[in-house]
Design an enzyme around this catalytic site. Sequence first.
Site, PDB file in Angstrom:
ATOM      1  N   PRO A  18      30.998  28.293  62.526  1.00 12.80           N
ATOM      2  CG  PRO A  18      30.812  26.987  60.604  1.00 12.80           C
ATOM      3  CD  PRO A  18      31.332  28.321  61.096  1.00 12.80           C
ATOM      4  CB  ALA A  19      30.924  24.707  67.303  1.00 17.49           C
ATOM      5  CG  LEU A  22      39.234  19.474  57.526  1.00 21.94           C
ATOM      6  CD1 LEU A  22      39.241  18.118  58.254  1.00 21.94           C
ATOM      7  CD2 LEU A  22      39.101  19.250  56.011  1.00 21.94           C
ATOM      8  N   GLY A  23      40.704  21.359  60.030  1.00 26.62           N
ATOM      9  CA  GLY A  23      42.021  21.973  59.894  1.00 26.62           C
ATOM     10  C   GLY A  23      42.834  21.213  58.851  1.00 26.62           C
ATOM     11  CE1 TYR A  53      49.226  26.028  59.054  1.00 24.95           C
ATOM     12  CE2 TYR A  53      46.941  25.571  58.545  1.00 24.95           C
ATOM     13  CZ  TYR A  53      47.911  25.942  59.447  1.00 24.95           C
ATOM     14  OH  TYR A  53      47.558  26.206  60.756  1.00 24.95           O
ATOM     15  CE  LYS A  78      45.422  29.473  61.294  1.00 27.73           C
ATOM     16  NZ  LYS A  78      45.412  28.294  60.433  1.00 27.73           N
ATOM     17  CG  HIS A 111      50.139  31.355  61.076  1.00 24.52           C
ATOM     18  ND1 HIS A 111      50.100  30.654  59.899  1.00 24.52           N
ATOM     19  CD2 HIS A 111      50.076  30.434  62.052  1.00 24.52           C
ATOM     20  CE1 HIS A 111      50.043  29.356  60.172  1.00 24.52           C
ATOM     21  NE2 HIS A 111      50.024  29.201  61.480  1.00 24.52           N
TER      22      HIS A 111
HETATM   23  P1  NDP Z   1      44.770  17.811  65.990  1.00 17.59           P
HETATM   24  O1  NDP Z   1      44.542  17.842  67.457  1.00 17.59           O
HETATM   25  O2  NDP Z   1      43.668  18.191  65.093  1.00 17.59           O
HETATM   26  O3  NDP Z   1      45.281  16.345  65.640  1.00 17.59           O
HETATM   27  C1  NDP Z   1      45.549  15.955  64.338  1.00 17.59           C
HETATM   28  C2  NDP Z   1      46.231  14.592  64.389  1.00 17.59           C
HETATM   29  O4  NDP Z   1      45.357  13.616  64.952  1.00 17.59           O
HETATM   30  C3  NDP Z   1      46.608  14.102  63.028  1.00 17.59           C
HETATM   31  O5  NDP Z   1      47.817  13.372  63.170  1.00 17.59           O
HETATM   32  C4  NDP Z   1      45.448  13.171  62.636  1.00 17.59           C
HETATM   33  O6  NDP Z   1      45.931  12.160  61.781  1.00 17.59           O
HETATM   34  C5  NDP Z   1      45.021  12.613  63.980  1.00 17.59           C
HETATM   35  N1  NDP Z   1      43.563  12.414  64.105  1.00 17.59           N
HETATM   36  C6  NDP Z   1      42.573  13.142  63.539  1.00 17.59           C
HETATM   37  N2  NDP Z   1      41.365  12.689  63.926  1.00 17.59           N
HETATM   38  C7  NDP Z   1      41.587  11.658  64.755  1.00 17.59           C
HETATM   39  C8  NDP Z   1      40.732  10.776  65.467  1.00 17.59           C
HETATM   40  N3  NDP Z   1      39.406  10.910  65.399  1.00 17.59           N
HETATM   41  N4  NDP Z   1      41.311   9.814  66.232  1.00 17.59           N
HETATM   42  C9  NDP Z   1      42.645   9.692  66.325  1.00 17.59           C
HETATM   43  N5  NDP Z   1      43.511  10.495  65.661  1.00 17.59           N
HETATM   44  C10 NDP Z   1      42.986  11.467  64.891  1.00 17.59           C
HETATM   45  O7  NDP Z   1      46.077  18.681  65.737  1.00 17.59           O
HETATM   46  P2  NDP Z   1      46.590  19.766  64.660  1.00 17.59           P
HETATM   47  O8  NDP Z   1      47.840  20.296  65.207  1.00 17.59           O
HETATM   48  O9  NDP Z   1      46.584  19.212  63.309  1.00 17.59           O
HETATM   49  O10 NDP Z   1      45.539  20.951  64.767  1.00 17.59           O
HETATM   50  C11 NDP Z   1      44.358  21.023  64.000  1.00 17.59           C
HETATM   51  C12 NDP Z   1      44.349  22.263  63.143  1.00 17.59           C
HETATM   52  O11 NDP Z   1      44.640  23.421  63.918  1.00 17.59           O
HETATM   53  C13 NDP Z   1      45.419  22.286  62.059  1.00 17.59           C
HETATM   54  O12 NDP Z   1      45.113  21.469  60.954  1.00 17.59           O
HETATM   55  C14 NDP Z   1      45.452  23.742  61.718  1.00 17.59           C
HETATM   56  O13 NDP Z   1      44.328  24.071  60.897  1.00 17.59           O
HETATM   57  C15 NDP Z   1      45.315  24.374  63.098  1.00 17.59           C
HETATM   58  N6  NDP Z   1      46.643  24.669  63.701  1.00 17.59           N
HETATM   59  C16 NDP Z   1      46.977  25.978  63.850  1.00 17.59           C
HETATM   60  C17 NDP Z   1      48.178  26.333  64.417  1.00 17.59           C
HETATM   61  C18 NDP Z   1      48.482  27.772  64.568  1.00 17.59           C
HETATM   62  O14 NDP Z   1      49.641  28.109  64.875  1.00 17.59           O
HETATM   63  N7  NDP Z   1      47.541  28.661  64.375  1.00 17.59           N
HETATM   64  C19 NDP Z   1      49.153  25.338  64.869  1.00 17.59           C
HETATM   65  C20 NDP Z   1      48.715  23.971  64.691  1.00 17.59           C
HETATM   66  C21 NDP Z   1      47.489  23.679  64.143  1.00 17.59           C
HETATM   67  P3  NDP Z   1      45.233  11.778  60.355  1.00 17.59           P
HETATM   68  O15 NDP Z   1      45.245  12.986  59.489  1.00 17.59           O
HETATM   69  O16 NDP Z   1      46.118  10.680  59.866  1.00 17.59           O
HETATM   70  O17 NDP Z   1      43.842  11.319  60.708  1.00 17.59           O
END
Ligand code: NDP
Length: 299
Positions: A18-19, A22-23, A53, A78, A111
């Site tokens: 899927p494009a 949820l992370g 995580y 991962k 990872h």
């Molecule tokens: P994101 O860009 O997904 O941003 C998440 C943040 O934005 C949270 O604080 C969330 O808060 C908030 N948010 C979510 N939706 C909205 C919205 N519609 N409007 C305003 N704020 C919003 O960053 P992440 O770093 O969390 O990256 C997403 C995913 O990528 C991770 O969950 C993980 O699965 C993956 N990841 C992988 C990494 C790697 O090294 N491979 C490193 C970092 C991330 P709230 O929950 O309060 O809504």
Amino acid sequence: MSPATSTALKLNNDVTIPAIGLGVFQSPPEETTSAVEAALRDGYRLIDTAAAYGNEREVAEGIRRSGVARDEVFVATKLWISDYGFEAAKVGFAASLRRLDVDYVDLYLLHQPVPSDFENTIGAYQAMESFLAEGRARAIGVSNFSAEHLRTLIDRTDVVPAVNQVEIHPYFSQPALRAVHADLGILTQAWSPIGGILVYVPGSDEGRGPLTDPVVTALATKYDKTPAQVVLRWHVEHGTSAIPKSVKAYRIAENFGVFDFSLTADEVATIDALDKGVRGGPDPEKLNRDTHPKVVDNS
Ligand code: NDP
């Protein structure tokens, strides 16, 4: 392109991903279950977690509670660096399968690279090739790899990674790395797709992220969408998979509402032009067990 054409993308082994998913990085265990359940009820079919995580069990519980069949959910996790090396990776993978309560994952990623110990990074990937051959992973790939890390890995192993999951958002859009991915047949998957890393790191404020950028907010007004939806649609237009994280039901729904509008090529280019070329996360060349001392408990 009609608005909904890119709801799913094809990997280099013909598996479909899927494009938008949820992370769950930093999703507290108790909120992970409800977030996963809400996402699957909203139509998400991709969940991105990781051994590091600490919430794979809660992901499993969310999938169970959603009532969506296992084979309809694309489960990605991962291997953490404390389990790198050929034999250690087998232990780490078995523990992830156990915590996720599955007998296969849809995508298994390294990872991050450990450039100062690339032998064990390669050893772990070779173990992943055996999981793929055994049908215990439908696709394998990497995360946070540079172009050089990818080339070295590909030279030394048999299976070209299906995915490289890296930091990508409008302020750090990595055009050069994406071009390398396209050449090598690797799907780009964006972490921090709406710029979370710029906002939640200590000392940051919301103004550092792309969601308050005037280019993004103007497009949100034009299309009667939110800034997050505009940014996520930009990923869809690029054919990038994106895995926004939220634990809030209204935002989880919002972040999936990107398949009923589209951006023009000029609008995509205007967002592309926001790239500052400065990453929010760590430099992949400097990742090692000292910078990331966490050890995953596989007991
Ligand atoms: P994101 O860009 O997904 O941003 C998440 C943040 O934005 C949270 O604080 C969330 O808060 C908030 N948010 C979510 N939706 C909205 C919205 N519609 N409007 C305003 N704020 C919003 O960053 P992440 O770093 O969390 O990256 C997403 C995913 O990528 C991770 O969950 C993980 O699965 C993956 N990841 C992988 C990494 C790697 O090294 N491979 C490193 C970092 C991330 P709230 O929950 O309060 O809504």
